[in-house]
Design a protein around this motif. Structure first.
Motif, PDB file in Angstrom:
ATOM      1  N   GLY A 144      10.445  -3.431  -6.691  1.00  0.00           N
ATOM      2  CA  GLY A 144       9.645  -4.471  -6.063  1.00  0.00           C
ATOM      3  C   GLY A 144       9.659  -4.423  -4.547  1.00  0.00           C
ATOM      4  N   VAL A 145       8.555  -4.873  -3.955  1.00  0.00           N
ATOM      5  CA  VAL A 145       8.464  -4.944  -2.498  1.00  0.00           C
ATOM      6  C   VAL A 145       9.512  -5.900  -1.941  1.00  0.00           C
ATOM      7  CG1 VAL A 145       6.999  -5.849  -0.641  1.00  0.00           C
ATOM      8  CG2 VAL A 145       6.063  -4.216  -2.287  1.00  0.00           C
ATOM      9  N   MET A 146       9.674  -7.057  -2.580  1.00  0.00           N
ATOM     10  CA  MET A 146      10.659  -8.027  -2.092  1.00  0.00           C
ATOM     11  C   MET A 146      12.074  -7.503  -2.288  1.00  0.00           C
ATOM     12  SD  MET A 146      10.393 -10.840  -0.496  1.00  0.00           S
ATOM     13  CE  MET A 146      11.660 -11.819   0.287  1.00  0.00           C
ATOM     14  N   ARG A 147      12.312  -6.731  -3.316  1.00  0.00           N
ATOM     15  CA  ARG A 147      13.627  -6.093  -3.510  1.00  0.00           C
ATOM     16  C   ARG A 147      13.961  -5.224  -2.300  1.00  0.00           C
ATOM     17  NH1 ARG A 147      14.927  -0.897  -5.550  1.00  0.00           N
ATOM     18  NH2 ARG A 147      16.924  -0.749  -6.680  1.00  0.00           N
ATOM     19  N   GLY A 148      12.987  -4.419  -1.852  1.00  0.00           N
ATOM     20  CA  GLY A 148      13.217  -3.579  -0.683  1.00  0.00           C
ATOM     21  C   GLY A 148      13.480  -4.388   0.569  1.00  0.00           C
ATOM     22  N   ILE A 149      12.761  -5.501   0.725  1.00  0.00           N
ATOM     23  CA  ILE A 149      12.958  -6.364   1.897  1.00  0.00           C
ATOM     24  C   ILE A 149      14.360  -6.961   1.894  1.00  0.00           C
ATOM     25  CG2 ILE A 149      12.244  -8.574   2.915  1.00  0.00           C
ATOM     26  CD1 ILE A 149       9.355  -7.809   2.118  1.00  0.00           C
ATOM     27  N   VAL A 150      14.833  -7.381   0.716  1.00  0.00           N
ATOM     28  CA  VAL A 150      16.170  -7.970   0.632  1.00  0.00           C
ATOM     29  C   VAL A 150      17.244  -6.926   0.924  1.00  0.00           C
ATOM     30  CG1 VAL A 150      17.848  -8.958  -0.992  1.00  0.00           C
ATOM     31  CG2 VAL A 150      15.549  -9.907  -0.844  1.00  0.00           C
ATOM     32  N   LEU A 151      17.082  -5.713   0.438  1.00  0.00           N
ATOM     33  CA  LEU A 151      18.060  -4.663   0.738  1.00  0.00           C
ATOM     34  C   LEU A 151      18.106  -4.387   2.246  1.00  0.00           C
ATOM     35  CD1 LEU A 151      17.436  -2.209  -2.238  1.00  0.00           C
ATOM     36  CD2 LEU A 151      19.522  -3.522  -1.797  1.00  0.00           C
ATOM     37  N   GLU A 152      16.950  -4.364   2.886  1.00  0.00           N
ATOM     38  CA  GLU A 152      16.925  -4.183   4.335  1.00  0.00           C
ATOM     39  C   GLU A 152      17.564  -5.372   5.044  1.00  0.00           C
ATOM     40  OE1 GLU A 152      12.982  -3.419   5.667  1.00  0.00           O
ATOM     41  OE2 GLU A 152      12.723  -1.642   4.391  1.00  0.00           O
ATOM     42  N   ALA A 153      17.320  -6.579   4.536  1.00  0.00           N
ATOM     43  CA  ALA A 153      17.913  -7.775   5.136  1.00  0.00           C
ATOM     44  C   ALA A 153      19.432  -7.742   5.020  1.00  0.00           C
ATOM     45  CB  ALA A 153      17.361  -9.028   4.454  1.00  0.00           C
ATOM     46  N   ALA A 154      19.932  -7.288   3.880  1.00  0.00           N
ATOM     47  CA  ALA A 154      21.385  -7.200   3.702  1.00  0.00           C
ATOM     48  C   ALA A 154      21.994  -6.251   4.728  1.00  0.00           C
ATOM     49  CB  ALA A 154      21.702  -6.742   2.279  1.00  0.00           C
ATOM     50  N   ARG A 155      21.305  -5.129   4.987  1.00  0.00           N
ATOM     51  CA  ARG A 155      21.802  -4.200   6.011  1.00  0.00           C
ATOM     52  C   ARG A 155      21.813  -4.870   7.379  1.00  0.00           C
ATOM     53  NH1 ARG A 155      19.244  -0.292   2.644  1.00  0.00           N
ATOM     54  NH2 ARG A 155      17.213  -0.559   3.632  1.00  0.00           N
ATOM     55  N   SER A 156      20.737  -5.573   7.709  1.00  0.00           N
ATOM     56  CA  SER A 156      20.652  -6.226   9.020  1.00  0.00           C
ATOM     57  C   SER A 156      21.713  -7.307   9.188  1.00  0.00           C
ATOM     58  CB  SER A 156      19.259  -6.842   9.203  1.00  0.00           C
ATOM     59  OG  SER A 156      18.258  -5.842   9.205  1.00  0.00           O
ATOM     60  N   LEU A 157      22.046  -8.008   8.114  1.00  0.00           N
ATOM     61  CA  LEU A 157      23.000  -9.110   8.175  1.00  0.00           C
ATOM     62  C   LEU A 157      24.441  -8.649   7.971  1.00  0.00           C
ATOM     63  CD1 LEU A 157      20.965 -11.734   6.113  1.00  0.00           C
ATOM     64  CD2 LEU A 157      21.429 -11.822   8.569  1.00  0.00           C
ATOM     65  N   LEU A 185       0.822  -1.208   0.000  1.00  0.00           N
ATOM     66  CA  LEU A 185       0.000   0.000   0.000  1.00  0.00           C
ATOM     67  C   LEU A 185       0.857   1.260   0.000  1.00  0.00           C
ATOM     68  CD1 LEU A 185      -2.967  -0.986   2.356  1.00  0.00           C
ATOM     69  CD2 LEU A 185      -2.795  -1.133  -0.139  1.00  0.00           C
ATOM     70  N   ASP A 186       2.046   1.182   0.574  1.00  0.00           N
ATOM     71  CA  ASP A 186       2.965   2.323   0.489  1.00  0.00           C
ATOM     72  C   ASP A 186       3.345   2.589  -0.970  1.00  0.00           C
ATOM     73  OD1 ASP A 186       2.943   2.674   3.223  1.00  0.00           O
ATOM     74  OD2 ASP A 186       4.872   1.677   3.565  1.00  0.00           O
ATOM     75  N   ARG A 187       3.653   1.527  -1.705  1.00  0.00           N
ATOM     76  CA  ARG A 187       4.013   1.715  -3.118  1.00  0.00           C
ATOM     77  C   ARG A 187       2.806   2.184  -3.923  1.00  0.00           C
ATOM     78  NH1 ARG A 187       6.567  -3.219  -6.377  1.00  0.00           N
ATOM     79  NH2 ARG A 187       4.512  -4.079  -5.898  1.00  0.00           N
ATOM     80  N   LEU A 188       1.628   1.655  -3.599  1.00  0.00           N
ATOM     81  CA  LEU A 188       0.422   2.096  -4.286  1.00  0.00           C
ATOM     82  C   LEU A 188       0.170   3.581  -4.028  1.00  0.00           C
ATOM     83  CD1 LEU A 188      -1.942   0.857  -6.001  1.00  0.00           C
ATOM     84  CD2 LEU A 188      -3.231   0.751  -3.864  1.00  0.00           C
ATOM     85  N   THR A 189       0.380   4.017  -2.805  1.00  0.00           N
ATOM     86  CA  THR A 189       0.223   5.433  -2.460  1.00  0.00           C
ATOM     87  C   THR A 189       1.191   6.293  -3.259  1.00  0.00           C
ATOM     88  OG1 THR A 189      -0.527   4.861  -0.220  1.00  0.00           O
ATOM     89  CG2 THR A 189       0.292   7.109  -0.568  1.00  0.00           C
ATOM     90  N   ALA A 218      10.079  -9.754 -12.004  1.00  0.00           N
ATOM     91  CA  ALA A 218      10.905  -9.839 -10.798  1.00  0.00           C
ATOM     92  C   ALA A 218      12.048  -8.850 -10.896  1.00  0.00           C
ATOM     93  CB  ALA A 218      11.465 -11.258 -10.623  1.00  0.00           C
ATOM     94  N   ASN A 219      12.616  -8.528  -9.749  1.00  0.00           N
ATOM     95  CA  ASN A 219      13.908  -7.852  -9.703  1.00  0.00           C
ATOM     96  C   ASN A 219      14.992  -8.917  -9.593  1.00  0.00           C
ATOM     97  OD1 ASN A 219      12.020  -5.692  -7.854  1.00  0.00           O
ATOM     98  ND2 ASN A 219      13.208  -4.859  -9.560  1.00  0.00           N
ATOM     99  N   PHE A 220      16.239  -8.515  -9.771  1.00  0.00           N
ATOM    100  CA  PHE A 220      17.313  -9.478  -9.594  1.00  0.00           C
ATOM    101  C   PHE A 220      18.481  -8.867  -8.839  1.00  0.00           C
ATOM    102  CE2 PHE A 220      18.774  -7.625 -13.656  1.00  0.00           C
ATOM    103  CZ  PHE A 220      20.145  -7.491 -13.431  1.00  0.00           C
TER     104      PHE A 220
END
Length: 273
Positions: free
Chosen positions: A200-213, A46-50, A178-180
């Motif tokens: 992509g939403v999952m692209r953003g999640i993976v970038l955040e995961a990389a920061r956390s890890l 919904l953030d991306r839709l907004t 998809a993103n890659f």
């Protein structure tokens, strides 16, 4: 299998022939995973839709209303997907958008599609159809998807799972749906979505995961030479999650999933399931 179909909250399969989404592709969409009857990462979608509504100059419907309509469409469906389409609604025959549009919300639920990815990773190819450059539309999920339709028509080999698409200036930007990411010179790298492609939403999640890890990561330009020199590759999509790539035809093969891909699969499965 298609589940329920709602238009502005009412169960129906029909929309008006003068809907601007049908006439001009004047609208946006989100395709979202459903787990245990709940939309996964709904707020992110919904953030991306907004952001897309803001970019196109359309009013964003109430988020609670959208969430309620998604819940209604998902009744009785444990796992699967829900597609949300938002159009500017009906209008006269003119590209000029109406000053006060009657926004139309379309929600479609469906059962999961079978996916039998090889343990050694999927095979992808390079597409001939290029992506045009338009920074005004880059990143958002607007309804105009002819480039992806044409790219997907380039092959019918069931062993090829996806196709990589390049911009007209030769940068590899995304897959058709998809993103890659690649691991290049010990850094996680994904293309910059600055003038084409979808963020992509999952692209953003993976970038955040990389920061956390603590995984070094970068957003930048990717060429065929970079992929050929990379040690890992995976695709990301809101429905399929992190999807290891074992081969890009004519470019490179890998033993997939690689160690960084595996860490990100484990981390994102635990945080987004």
């Amino acid at each position: 299998m298609i589940g329920r179909r709602l238009v502005n909250g009412v169960e129906t399969t029909a929309i008006s022939v003068d809907d601007r989404g049908l006439q001009y592709g004047d609208g946006l969409f989100e395709t979202m995973a459903v787990v245990n009857g709940r939309v996964r990462n709904l707020d992110r979608h919904l953030d991306r839709l907004t952001a897309g509504c803001r970019r196109l100059g359309m009013p964003m419907p109430d988020r609670a209303l959208i969430a309620a309509e998604c819940d209604k469409a998902l009744e009785g469906l444990g796992t699967g997907a829900v597609k949300l389409l938002l159009t500017r609604g009906p209008g006269p025959r003119s590209y000029r958008p109406p000053e006060e549009p009657s926004m139309r919300r379309i929600v479609i639920s469906s059962a999961p599609r079978p996916r039998n990815d090889p343990e050694s990773g999927i095979v992808v190819r390079l597409c001939d159809t290029p992506l045009g450059l338009n920074p005004v539309l880059a990143g958002i999920k607007h309804l105009n998807r002819l480039e992806q339709v044409m790219a997907c028509s380039e092959w019918n080999d069931p062993t090829i799972a996806e196709g990589l698409m390049s911009s007209v200036d030769g940068r590899l930007v995304c897959a058709t749906a998809a993103n890659f990411f690649v691991v290049h010179e010990d850094r996680l790298l994904t293309p910059d979505i600055r003038d084409c492609g979808v963020a992509g939403v999952m692209r953003g999640i993976v970038l955040e995961a990389a920061r956390s890890l603590g995984i070094p990561h970068e957003v930048g330009d990717v060429t065929e030479a970079v992929i050929a020199d990379s040690t890992e590759m995976f695709l990301t999509n809101a429905i399929t999650g992190v999807r290891p790539v074992g081969e890009v035809l004519t470019l490179r093969r890998w033993d997939a999933p690689g160690p960084i891909t595996r860490r990100l699969i484990d981390f994102t499965t635990g945080t987004t399931g």
